[in-house]
Motif scaffolding. Structure first.
Motif, mmCIF file in Angstrom:
data_model
loop_
_atom_site.group_PDB
_atom_site.id
_atom_site.type_symbol
_atom_site.label_atom_id
_atom_site.label_comp_id
_atom_site.label_asym_id
_atom_site.label_seq_id
_atom_site.Cartn_x
_atom_site.Cartn_y
_atom_site.Cartn_z
ATOM 1 N N GLN A 12 -2.754 7.985 5.276
ATOM 2 C CA GLN A 12 -3.375 8.164 6.583
ATOM 3 C C GLN A 12 -3.727 6.819 7.216
ATOM 4 O OE1 GLN A 12 -6.474 10.919 5.387
ATOM 5 N NE2 GLN A 12 -5.309 12.674 6.143
ATOM 6 N N GLU A 13 -4.248 5.895 6.411
ATOM 7 C CA GLU A 13 -4.622 4.577 6.934
ATOM 8 C C GLU A 13 -3.423 3.800 7.459
ATOM 9 O OE1 GLU A 13 -6.741 2.464 3.881
ATOM 10 O OE2 GLU A 13 -8.304 3.995 3.777
ATOM 11 N N ILE A 14 -2.281 3.930 6.801
ATOM 12 C CA ILE A 14 -1.112 3.147 7.219
ATOM 13 C C ILE A 14 -0.212 3.922 8.182
ATOM 14 C CG2 ILE A 14 -1.149 1.701 5.156
ATOM 15 C CD1 ILE A 14 1.204 3.315 4.055
ATOM 16 N N GLY A 15 -0.605 5.168 8.493
ATOM 17 C CA GLY A 15 0.151 5.960 9.464
ATOM 18 C C GLY A 15 1.456 6.517 8.937
ATOM 19 N N ARG A 17 0.813 -1.214 0.000
ATOM 20 C CA ARG A 17 0.000 0.000 0.000
ATOM 21 C C ARG A 17 0.846 1.264 0.000
ATOM 22 N NH1 ARG A 17 -4.400 0.173 4.002
ATOM 23 N NH2 ARG A 17 -5.469 1.337 2.385
ATOM 24 N N ALA A 18 1.991 1.235 0.676
ATOM 25 C CA ALA A 18 2.848 2.422 0.722
ATOM 26 C C ALA A 18 3.381 2.755 -0.667
ATOM 27 C CB ALA A 18 4.004 2.216 1.698
ATOM 28 N N LEU A 36 5.083 11.066 6.737
ATOM 29 C CA LEU A 36 5.919 11.657 5.687
ATOM 30 C C LEU A 36 5.179 11.607 4.347
ATOM 31 C CD1 LEU A 36 8.592 12.928 4.845
ATOM 32 C CD2 LEU A 36 9.511 10.612 4.559
ATOM 33 N N GLY A 37 4.526 10.489 4.080
ATOM 34 C CA GLY A 37 3.731 10.362 2.856
ATOM 35 C C GLY A 37 2.576 11.349 2.827
ATOM 36 N N GLU A 38 1.937 11.535 3.984
ATOM 37 C CA GLU A 38 0.856 12.526 4.078
ATOM 38 C C GLU A 38 1.384 13.919 3.741
ATOM 39 O OE1 GLU A 38 -1.854 12.609 7.513
ATOM 40 O OE2 GLU A 38 -0.945 10.691 8.087
#
Length: 186
Positions: free
Chosen positions: A162-165, A127-128, A168-170
């Motif tokens: 957001q789902e995977i916490g 997912r990332a 940095l990606g957010e």
């Protein structure tokens, strides 16, 4: 003999990591030297080690502005990653080539590579990496002037981060949203 092969493999990994660290620190000459040493030593080792060394050389040449060499290294890395079944390596290389073409304003080609990156990430359930590819597709559609699609891809990317916490990606996705709104004149 097995011990010496293992030591050589560890040396190749270490040189590749030093190359990547040098690249991150903008020390491209040092990074290139480490990556070339790693690639030379990897010739007698696994193709996975060769692939990683080639990927790092691609990143370095990209930063140095040698886009033809960067693309060549990335394409070679994909071939080796494919041979050894390293799907994440393939995804990173598709992503890197997509980024290269996006920078060169070859938007349609960039889209193809980011779509391959996304498809492969979804196939293996990463997912990332999928979120990263979705973010890049958002930028592609922004460059094409399709702001609705751009926001849609970025929204999917943000949701996954957001789902995977992945904070940095957010943050990166919010920055990409900012670019889209800038392009829209907002």
């Amino acid at each position: 003999l097995a011990r010496s092969e293992r030591c050589l493999a560890e040396e190749v990994e270490l040189l590749s990591l030093l190359a990547r660290l040098s690249w991150r620190q903008s020390r491209y000459d040092a990074g290139q030297a480490y990556a070339e040493q790693a690639l030379d030593k990897a010739q007698s080792q696994s193709e996975g080690l060769k692939a990683y060394s080639l990927e790092v050389l691609g990143l370095i040449h990209y930063r140095l502005g040698d886009y033809v060499a960067a693309r060549t290294y990335f394409e070679q890395a994909i071939a080796f990653y494919y041979t050894v079944g390293d799907r994440r390596g393939e995804i990173r290389s598709f992503y890197n080539i997509g980024g290269l073409y996006l920078y060169l304003q070859e938007i349609e080609i960039a889209r193809d590579y980011f779509e391959q990156s996304l498809d492969t990430a979804q196939e293996i359930g990463d997912r990332a990496l999928a979120a990263g590819a979705l973010g890049q597709l958002g930028l592609v559609y922004c460059k094409l002037g399709d702001y609705t699609s751009a926001r849609g891809y970025l929204g999917q990317s943000l949701g996954i981060h957001q789902e995977i916490g992945n904070q940095l990606g957010e943050a990166k996705t919010f920055s990409q949203f900012g670019y889209v709104y800038y392009c829209m004149g907002n």
